[in-house]
Motif scaffolding. Structure first.
Motif, PDB file in Angstrom:
ATOM      1  N   ARG B 366      -3.000 -20.440 -37.839  1.00 25.55           N
ATOM      2  CA  ARG B 366      -2.237 -21.747 -37.383  1.00 25.55           C
ATOM      3  C   ARG B 366      -2.641 -22.693 -38.293  1.00 25.55           C
ATOM      4  O   ARG B 366      -1.715 -23.840 -38.437  1.00 25.55           O
ATOM      5  CB  ARG B 366      -3.100 -21.900 -35.860  1.00 25.55           C
ATOM      6  N   ASN B 374       2.615 -30.246 -40.546  1.00 22.28           N
ATOM      7  CA  ASN B 374       2.486 -31.601 -40.752  1.00 22.28           C
ATOM      8  C   ASN B 374       1.899 -32.563 -42.192  1.00 22.28           C
ATOM      9  O   ASN B 374       1.600 -33.463 -42.190  1.00 22.28           O
ATOM     10  CB  ASN B 374       1.228 -31.788 -39.892  1.00 22.28           C
ATOM     11  N   PHE B 405       4.495 -14.943 -38.764  1.00 22.81           N
ATOM     12  CA  PHE B 405       3.433 -16.036 -38.525  1.00 22.81           C
ATOM     13  C   PHE B 405       4.236 -17.399 -38.483  1.00 22.81           C
ATOM     14  O   PHE B 405       3.554 -18.040 -37.781  1.00 22.81           O
ATOM     15  CB  PHE B 405       2.536 -15.857 -39.615  1.00 22.81           C
ATOM     16  N   ARG B 407       6.759 -20.764 -38.934  1.00 20.37           N
ATOM     17  CA  ARG B 407       7.981 -21.313 -38.781  1.00 20.37           C
ATOM     18  C   ARG B 407       8.415 -22.102 -39.808  1.00 20.37           C
ATOM     19  O   ARG B 407       7.777 -23.060 -39.876  1.00 20.37           O
ATOM     20  CB  ARG B 407       8.282 -22.122 -37.560  1.00 20.37           C
ATOM     21  N   ASP B 489      18.062 -32.489 -35.870  1.00 24.03           N
ATOM     22  CA  ASP B 489      17.404 -31.498 -36.758  1.00 24.03           C
ATOM     23  C   ASP B 489      17.974 -31.204 -37.894  1.00 24.03           C
ATOM     24  O   ASP B 489      17.556 -31.121 -39.092  1.00 24.03           O
ATOM     25  CB  ASP B 489      16.318 -30.619 -36.168  1.00 24.03           C
TER      26      ASP B 489
END
Lengths: 976, 530
Positions: B366, B374, B405, B407, B489
């Motif tokens: 994660r 970010n 895992f 994106r 997007d």
């Protein structure tokens, strides 16, 4: 605690010489500088000032004397200066003939016992040695509280003392008192020594000022100061309130409660006209001034007790009063100053050394309680001569040789451990709080030494406001070298601890039990409930903030300003922002006090919001933003979090091998907002936990033999993608969202964030994005929005201070709106009534209204709040609960997963299936595929397999049919 | 001509320092004077390069104590407690910089004058993680054999586990110099080398190499100075074309489209935080199962980018190594992702096996995703987390059709045209172009990395209209179905691609042609996805 022990531990055989005055003076002063007033060095440790010197000590002395006559009390150590003046253990060993000159210079702070007097019976020493030491104060400068000052005051006070002595005692100690004061006569020395070393600060002035302050400070002074500085204050309820002598009240309270700590707000010292200078002195020379203050405090305690005793105040009459006074005399009183403006710990620099500072921080580690050696006890192996050595700046000087001249052997002194004196000490590592760390920096840490009562007050994880003395001590550069004094380490000796200081993002206090785990603040009187004040900086800043927030809340467009401030970088989505804003404010938690079953149920005030929508509609950004501003916000992704990560788990502590409970996101966000992204990707096991969380607001865990329920009073903001990543407008919401309806219904607001093609919107959006991403012209926000910290402060303030109550009007409106909402589903052309709104929606509406009122900082929920809540709910429902087949709002779509249109459809299907089966006559078996085919032939719309399965299952449950076989070979059999 | 001052400074820095301290100057603090004085002496690059550079080949142990050294390093830990030193001895000598520590006597009876105490900032710095040998000014560092034990005594403070590196304690006396220093910043620290104890909470005290800083210089994120637009021997389009072909042929089995996307991804960087214009993360899929060796792409890219960290994901790595810096016992341990700004991180999933991912593993995965999307990395401190901004371009190499895992913003399936393998055991199998060509390639990429691309008003209008038109067309075609409508997007990604494309041509502006080319490039990529 030097003086009283002799009283408590009378030793029988040593009191002979008590009768003579000098001995008595020794008794009173041997532990203290009183006896050695002229030697600045004598009073190396503050311990000795306390209790033994100063005016209080004549009272004490009288008590001693009183006992001395009747009882054997031998403060024997005091004698040695008299008898062995010359052979004191000072390494400098300059012979001094008078006790006053007894050289006790810094090097060796030893007090030798007199072996003659004390033959091989060290046991008797023990009761006498206890002395008072404050761990937090070690004056690095030797000073002596001046005897002359004390004497002077003592003389002025003598009459009263005599009186009191006279009434209490059968021994005319009054005669002893002057005698005593005469005893230290040789100490009459030049004025300089009465000052703090290296300054012109006169200690007698300091004492006088503090005495004045305690006896004269009235709340009106503080009120005036606050007014002048624009700090809002509570008005006094009566004019008399402003005139009470605050600290005398505190002193009385201390006597009643047996407290020995007096917390003193330094601002009060500053604002009291007669003690203004004391404020500066206290900050600059805390280690000299605080012991003096302690001393004065004790004197005043005794004086006050005597006065009350004489006046026959309640609980102070007769024998009781005397005991009380004796008790006070035996106690050690400590002044704990606080209320300095706190500084950032990285701004502490060496020039602050030995000054009083105030810092905030987060406890990251705390050592167990360390027994801190205060006095080491040495005994000569050869002659049994015993010596005590006091700690001096963290070091104890081991005597190299026996100090008895007769013996004088080298290396015979051994430490007797169980005769040494220890005090509680704890070392705490304090880390900067996240809000104090400059952007992009790593947090600094500082060591903190806490002593005595302050030990074990703070636990790791606590936020503290510390007032203490900043220290720099030399350290060894290199363990292999004997180099000192070129490198230093710094730490803080805490004198006052306040718990829970300073975070802007607290937790919702209503979710905490009324009696918190620990009371804020620390043992002691002076900053307790009735004052409720924070430090100067804190108070004014807080007050300023409050003023700003109040001003803001007056604005008419506050709702818009606030909602625009939520995720300002995100385009449009105004209603969603409003919903989230109200979620942040939250409703009030209620519990029905008189309900059945022990206190009744607790109604959650937390508002849960679910966002469902197309990818690329900035749901995640909203979540990220909320996570930043929400109190105790936790951000988690449904995909990445296992059930454990979201809830709580039991593990073994690697160090202790003990089972410990570690809480996960939901428990961590207790009283805050838990943001869950990719809600749909969450495993079923995790999701099932949420059922409990969202309605009961607890998490139950059963692991490793521990079954427990943890509070998880958290609002949930979740975002989910529709099934197949794009929202299919032809399907009901429940079909688009792969979530169990039971869970969906627990969300107060469900928003659909759909990507709709609309030329005007598209153009605006493109403009916005192009200017943002390509032209490097960040859109200048013309509208005024609140910055993140401000918004966060506003929300926090509202959550903690505003608890709106529903007015009668609003209540009626709630009822009306609810009825209206239910009516919406009523179709006049159809008898069939659909459930539009349930009580769950009513509860939601109440919460939203409360949230709206809170946002206005209004103590009452009024009409407009309810209307807005109703509007928001309608907006949310309109888009989410639209049954595409009927075009109607249908709450049951969310609650049961089937809309009433669909229900009708199924009913028809059920009839058709039953007809078909009965039409089969004798042949009770019909092939599954045949039924589907025939139904399709009959129906105008394509038969939905899911619906068909449901119908068959229902029929099977009713016992009308039975399904036999597997898959394609399934056969429906009629049961008679 | 080499001035005698320079010679002195190189040979006897302590003496010079002492002399400087003896000349009283009330106008300025000694630390500030020291930085200025020594900074001036070594102002020219020639002089600067004279200073002995610490590196794996010249480790601290090989140098005499108190010699002048330079260390090009990444700041790893700024959370160390500052040190307090006595700036002037009772004997009048100056303190600090490790001077005169030895002659102070233990029982100096004179009281300490607290006004003479000064603060000195202590930080921990390590060799720049993933620095390509060619960019190191130490010359050919060679491929450091990863088997040699790390010489640093505190290897937990280096991001890449079991990689040879140096770790040095840095003591900075000049507060104006120390203040702006953040973790993962790159600096050249110049100072006096000693061996000092490292203060931890533990009882044992270890001696670590220490530089008492005289002055420091910040290192650019490209390490080697670059220009934009740069001048090339041959037309820039040609250079670019050759570069893409070379990468495609050597590393991607001749897939030029993938090579072009790799080129764009490598050049992307954080352009703005609000709105977030972050580096595009790229996922190259279809690498196929790994043989024991590394993807050739890592070897090729290490020739092109100055800082490249390869994160070979495997169950073991995910479950048992740390990815984020974490403060344990007040010592900031490093993690895989503590990389300098401007680094390229290749996350290679090709050697991933089946098995259980532990709680820590889930958290680690994660973290990568969060950092990717970010560009912030949360350092873990007791009871709190601190978010630090990063600027790492991510390139994810997946064996299968998509990454299990992560994106990423971009996904490009590999379509090799030649049957040269994608894997190579070591860099020797890579055919390198001539050094001149190679340096042109590096120049192109380095320049593109610092590019600042603008847009003309008319082009902006064009792009907006284009977007609206496309959406209208798509929605009418699908008749209400939200099918393949261009979303906002998509628009954002296209705009970022357009910018990168302009940068790769060393053109300072997005033009209509570049916009169209960017769209076409994106279309070709999407076509492969179906």
């Amino acid at each position: 605690m030097s003086s009283p022990p002799p009283l408590d531990f009378p030793t029988s055989d040593l009191d002979a010489e008590m009768e003579d005055g000098t001995a008595k003076s020794a008794a009173g002063s041997g532990r203290g500088p009183l006896f050695l007033p002229g030697t600045p060095s004598a009073a190396g440790t503050p311990a000795r000032h306390r209790g033994s010197d100063a005016p209080g000590s004549d009272v004490f002395r009288s008590a001693v004397a009183r006992r001395a006559v009747g009882l054997p009390a031998t403060p024997r150590r005091g004698k040695d200066p008299l008898f062995l003046a010359g052979n004191s253990s000072s390494p400098m060993a300059f012979p001094s003939s008078t006790p006053a000159k007894t050289p006790r210079r810094s090097g060796a702070q030893m007090m030798d016992s007199d072996p003659l007097d004390f033959p091989t019976s060290p046991a008797t020493v023990a009761p006498q040695t206890p002395r008072h030491r404050r761990g937090d104060i070690h004056p690095t400068i030797n000073f002596t509280p001046t005897s002359s000052a004390r004497r002077a005051r003592r003389n002025t006070r003598d009459p009263s003392n005599l009186n009191s002595d006279g009434t209490n005692l059968d021994i005319p100690m009054s005669s002893a008192a002057p005698h005593l004061s005469a005893a230290p006569a040789p100490s009459d020395e030049p004025d300089e020594i009465r000052a703090i070393w290296g300054t012109t600060v006169s200690l007698s002035d300091t004492m006088k000022m503090f005495r004045d302050f305690i006896q004269g400070f009235k709340p009106k002074y503080r009120a005036q100061y606050d007014r002048e500085n624009g700090i809002p204050t509570k008005p006094f309820q009566t004019p008399e309130d402003a005139e009470v002598v605050l600290y005398e009240q505190y002193l009385r309270r201390m006597r009643r409660t047996g407290d020995t700590n007096l917390n003193i707000d330094v601002i009060n010292i500053m604002v009291y006209p007669h003690s203004k200078k004391l404020h500066g002195q206290l900050i600059k020379y805390p280690q000299e001034v605080i012991p003096v203050m302690d001393q004065v405090l004790k004197d005043l305690m005794v004086e006050l007790a005597e006065l009350d005793h004489e006046a026959g105040a309640e609980g102070m009459e007769g024998q009781e009063g005397e005991e009380e006074i004796a008790d006070i005399i035996s106690k050690v009183y400590k002044v704990r100053p606080f209320g300095l403006p706190s500084v950032n710990m990285r701004n502490l620099n060496p020039t602050d050394t030995d000054k009083l500072v105030c810092i905030k921080g987060l406890v990251i580690r705390a050592t167990p309680v360390i027994p801190d050696m205060k006095v080491a006890f040495f005994r000569c192996l050869t002659c049994q001569h015993t010596v005590q050595v006091e700690i001096d700046r963290g070091k104890i000087e081991e005597p190299a040789r026996c100090s008895r001249e007769v013996c004088g052997q080298v290396g015979t002194m051994t430490m007797i451990h169980n005769r040494c004196e220890f005090a509680d000490r704890q070392v705490i590592r304090l880390q900067e709080t996240p809000d104090a760390v400059p952007d992009g920096q790593t947090p600094h840490t500082v060591s903190l030494s806490v002593y005595d009562e302050l030990v074990d007050v703070a636990k790791p994880g606590d936020r503290l406001v510390i007032t203490g003395i900043f220290r720099s001590v030399p350290t060894r550069v290199n363990p292999r070298m004997r180099t000192m004094k070129s490198l230093f380490k710094t730490y803080i000796d805490a004198v006052h601890i306040k718990l829970g200081g300073g975070g802007t993002l607290g937790f919702d206090k209503t979710t905490r039990p009324a009696q918190g785990d620990r009371a804020p603040g620390v043992a002691g009187v002076g900053d307790g409930g009735d004052e409720d004040e924070e430090g100067d900086g804190g108070l004014s800043r807080k007050a300023e903030m409050e003023k700003r927030i109040r001003e803001l809340s007056e604005r008419d467009d506050i709702y818009d300003v606030l909602s625009h401030s939520v995720a300002p970088s995100i385009w449009e989505l105004d209603d969603i922002k409003k919903g989230i804003l109200l979620q942040l404010f939250g409703g009030t938690n209620k519990s029905v006090a008189r309900g059945g079953g022990g206190g009744g149920p607790r109604y959650r005030g937390d508002i849960n919001v679910l966002l469902v929508g197309d990818p690329g509609t900035s749901k995640s950004q909203i979540l990220q933003y909320v996570h930043k501003i929400a109190p105790r916000g936790v951000y988690t992704s449904g995909k990445g979090s296992s059930a454990v990560g979201l809830t709580a788990y039991v593990t073994r502590d690697p160090d202790t091998r003990q089972l410990v409970l570690e809480s996960g996101a939901l428990v961590l966000s207790d009283g805050g907002v838990c943001c869950i992204d990719e809600f749909d990707k969450m495993s079923d096991a995790t999701r099932s936990v949420l059922h409990e969380v969202m309605e009961q607001q607890t998490v139950s865990i059963a692991k490793a033999g521990i079954i427990t329920t943890l509070n998880a009073r958290t609002s949930i903001l979740a975002a989910a993608n529709p099934v197949g990543s794009k929202y299919d407008v032809d399907l009901p919401v429940t079909r688009n969202i792969d979530l169990p309806p039971t869970l969906i219904s627990r969300f107060d607001l469900l928003y659909l964030v759909l990507d709709q093609v609309d030329e005007n919107l598209d153009r605006k959006l493109a403009q916005h994005l192009v200017s943002l991403y390509l032209e490097d012209k960040p859109a200048v926000e013309s509208e005024d929005i609140l910055q993140l910290p401000e918004l966060s402060a506003y929300i926090d303030y509202a959550r903690n201070n505003v608890h709106p109550i529903i007015t009668e009007h609003a209540g009626e409106e709630l009822v009306t709106c609810y009825v209206e909402m239910r009516k919406l589903g009523e179709d006049s052309r159809n008898n069939e009534k659909r459930i539009t709104a349930t009580t769950r929606q009513l509860e939601s509406m109440i919460r939203l209204s409360e949230g709206h009122a809170r946002m206005r900082l209004s103590p009452l929920v009024e009409l407009e709040d309810v209307r807005e809540a109703y509007r928001l709910m309608k907006e949310a429902i309109r888009t989410s609960a639209m049954d595409p087949r009927t075009g109607k709002i249908d709450m049951s779509l969310l609650n049961t997963g089937t809309g009433s249109g669909q229900r009708k459809l199924r009913e028809d299907m059920r009839k058709a299936v039953l007809d078909m089966i009965s039409a089969g006559g004798k042949n009770r078996n019909i092939k599954w595929s045949d039924v589907v085919r025939q139904l399709n032939e009959q129906s105008s719309v394509k038969v939905d397999t899911a619906d068909f399965n449901e119908v068959i299952k229902a029929l099977e449950n009713e016992g009308l049919i039975k399904v036999v076989g597997e898959r394609e070979k399934r056969v429906i059999r009629k049961i008679d | 001509m080499v001035s005698s001052l320079l010679v002195d400074a190189l040979a006897r820095p302590s003496v010079l320092l002492q002399d400087l301290a003896n000349v009283p100057d009330d106008a300025q603090d000694l630390p500030a004077r020291v930085s200025k004085y020594f900074g001036d002496i070594f102002a020219s690059d020639d002089a600067f390069n004279e200073i002995t550079q610490l590196g794996l080949e010249t480790p601290p142990e090989s140098l005499t104590p108190r010699s002048l050294v330079r260390f090009d390093a990444m700041v790893q830990d700024t959370a160390c407690s500052p040190e307090i030193y006595l700036s002037k001895r009772s004997s009048g000598e100056c303190g600090g910089w490790g001077l005169n520590e030895h002659d102070a006597t233990d029982d100096d009876p004179s009281p300490v004058d607290y006004n003479l105490l000064r603060e000195c900032n202590v930080i921990w710095a390590v060799s720049i993680p993933g620095q390509s040998p060619w960019s190191s000014s130490q010359g050919d560092l060679g491929v450091a054999p990863s088997t040699t034990p790390a010489p640093s005594p505190l290897s937990h403070k280096y991001p890449l586990p079991s990689t040879a590196h140096l770790g040095v304690q840095i003591k900075i006396y000049d507060s104006t110099l120390a203040e702006p220093i953040r973790t993962t910043d790159l600096y050249s620290f110049v100072g006096i080398l000693t061996s000092d104890p490292w203060h931890t909470s533990s009882e044992t005290v270890t001696l670590v190499p220490t530089i008492h800083v005289l002055f420091a210089r910040q290192i650019a994120s490209t390490i080697v100075p670059r220009a934009f637009p740069a001048s090339f021997e041959s037309p820039v389009r040609e250079v670019r074309e050759h570069l893409i072909s070379w990468v495609a042929d050597e590393a991607l089995a001749g897939d030029k489209l993938a090579a072009e996307w790799v080129l764009l991804a490598v050049m992307s960087k954080v352009q703005s935080r609000a709105p977030p214009i972050l580096p595009l993360s790229l996922n190259l899929t279809g690498f196929g199962p790994s043989t024991a060796s590394n993807p050739k792409l890592t070897h090729v890219l290490s020739q092109l980018v100055p800082m490249l960290a390869v994160l070979p994901l495997s169950l073991n790595v995910v479950n048992s190594t740390t990815f984020v810096p974490e403060s344990k016992d007040e010592d900031l341990h490093s993690g895989w992702l503590q990389l300098p700004k401007g680094s390229l991180c290749i996350v290679s999933e090709v050697s991933m096996d089946e098995g259980t991912v532990s709680q820590k593993g889930v958290y680690n995965l994660r973290t990568i995703q969060d950092t990717m999307s970010n560009q912030t990395l949360d350092y873990v401190f007791p009871f709190s987390q601190f978010s630090f901004e990063t600027d790492i371009s991510f390139l994810v190499l997946s064996a299968g059709k998509k990454s299990p895992f992560f994106r990423t913003q971009l996904q490009v399936p590999l379509r090799g045209s030649t049957d040269t393998g994608l894997y190579a055991p070591d860099a020797s199998l890579i055919r390198l172009p001539s050094p001149e060509t190679l340096s042109e390639y590096r120049n192109l990429i380095g320049g593109g990395k610092i590019a600042n691309i603008t847009l003309e008003e008319s082009t902006a209008k064009f792009i907006q209209d284009d977007f609206v038109k496309e959406r209208q067309a798509a929605s009418s075609k699908n008749a209400g179905k939200t099918g393949d409508v261009v979303t906002s997007d998509d628009l954002i990604i296209r705009m970022m691609v357009a910018k990168l494309l302009a940068a790769s041509y060393h053109r300072p502006e997005v033009t209509r042609e570049i916009w169209e080319e960017a769209k076409a490039l994106d279309e070709r990529r999407k076509a492969r996805l179906d």
